[in-house]
Design an enzyme around this catalytic site. Sequence first.
Site, PDB file in Angstrom:
ATOM      1  N   GLY A   1       0.793  -1.225   0.000  1.00  0.00           N
ATOM      2  CA  GLY A   1       0.000   0.000   0.000  1.00  0.00           C
ATOM      3  C   GLY A   1       0.824   1.273   0.000  1.00  0.00           C
ATOM      4  O   GLY A   1       1.814   1.401  -0.726  1.00  0.00           O
TER       5      GLY A   1
ATOM      6  N   TYR B   1      -9.291   5.341  16.019  1.00  0.00           N
ATOM      7  CA  TYR B   1      -8.390   5.754  14.932  1.00  0.00           C
ATOM      8  C   TYR B   1      -8.208   7.274  14.936  1.00  0.00           C
ATOM      9  O   TYR B   1      -7.084   7.779  14.798  1.00  0.00           O
ATOM     10  CB  TYR B   1      -8.976   5.290  13.602  1.00  0.00           C
ATOM     11  CG  TYR B   1      -8.097   5.532  12.403  1.00  0.00           C
ATOM     12  CD1 TYR B   1      -6.964   4.754  12.184  1.00  0.00           C
ATOM     13  CD2 TYR B   1      -8.421   6.516  11.467  1.00  0.00           C
ATOM     14  CE1 TYR B   1      -6.160   4.960  11.063  1.00  0.00           C
ATOM     15  CE2 TYR B   1      -7.624   6.726  10.354  1.00  0.00           C
ATOM     16  CZ  TYR B   1      -6.502   5.952  10.154  1.00  0.00           C
ATOM     17  OH  TYR B   1      -5.714   6.168   9.045  1.00  0.00           O
TER      18      TYR B   1
END
Length: 448
Positions: free
Chosen positions: A219, A354
């Site tokens: 990624g 997060y």
Amino acid sequence: MTDTYLNLVNTGFTKTLAQRLGLPRPAVLRRHRPGDPLVTGPVLVVHDAGSQAEADALAEQLLGWDLDVHRHGNRDDRFGAILVVLTGAQAPADLGAPLLTTGGVLRGLAPGGRVVTVSRAPGDAAPAVAAARQGIDGVLRSLAKELRRGATGNGIVLGDGVEIDAPSVAGTLRFLLSGRSAFVDGQLLTIGSGAGELPADWERPLEGQVAVVTGAARGIGAEIARTLARDGATVVAVDVPAAGDALAAVANEVHGSALQLDVTREDAAERITEHVRSRHGQLDLVIHNAGILRDKLLANMKPETWDPVLAVNVTAPLRITQALLDGDQLGTAPRVVCLASTSGIAGNRGQTNYAASKAGVIGMVRASASALEGAGGTINAVAPGFIETDMTARIPFATREVARRLNSLQQGGQPRDVAEAIAFLVSPQAGGVNGQVLRVCGQNMVGQ
């Protein structure tokens, strides 16, 4: 991940059909390729009444890059970029003439064109001066939302005592004009007094540098490793043992080395240092990219979904960076970049853990800036928005399509867009950029 809609409305019969039906047509963005021109046409330099000298200096810089520089433009002219120098504004009324001049030539801005403002920070200026300088912030962010055909608008803000000929002013201007900033839109970067220098080779500004990239197996992390290596750095790719095969492939591709390591280990900094010393001899650049998601509504959140996210995303960068600083393990001009997120700025449903970790990264960066400056270096954060990765590919189709179109560029970014921003921030020409958060999101937040 492929954006099928973007491809359809920009090719063949479906492009013609989209034009006839008046459908939204996100542009194919102008991204950097070695050997491409810095901009796609002449650069118009506009300035306010009090910034003639600064505009002249920047025009000379542009000419030094072999660009075609114009000082006057007409509505029918076509420009690759417009540089708007507003460093002399003393009151809000001073903004009108140069900005209306800019507006008069915007229709001729080329696809993938750039508008860059240069101004000064309000600081402790008198109220009228501060009003003018802060007004430029609002103008730039609004203008960026009006641009079309893949064009972007961004700003350079000069901090107290920073001269127009500072290396980081030129370095930031070149980044914002180039295809490297394709998905950076509506952003303003403040240039401080930190040391910076222009590279001998703009295509390989990281020559001789050693970089550690965590979460490098796939990624965005893998793309960061490739981009830093392209720019001349020797890369140490770090990821968990479970990603060993993919990690080795990335390290081999960039002619670097691989280190299998869980960054949450208390001895992570020591392990990194030992590896770098034995293989490469020094450590110059640290990119804290490793991160995980464990999304849940807060009402359903448990320690097993909260704790790992904070441990990987923010506690590990804190511990590793501090240990490297305390142990004097970094080079003479170290650069640290941490991956934040627009979720850490605006929040996101189901991501309290997060968002806490990514907002924490931003707090860490701002609080650590003075320590890195004292060590001769910088620390900054990059906050991606919607980026086309395997993770976003798992978002339900309808939600994904909406998320793609919400920003000013009407599309998701690519991992390389994040990597390009990081490569700029760790470069020698970014030495005056410290404690900043650079969003790579296509301007996907209301008002920003």
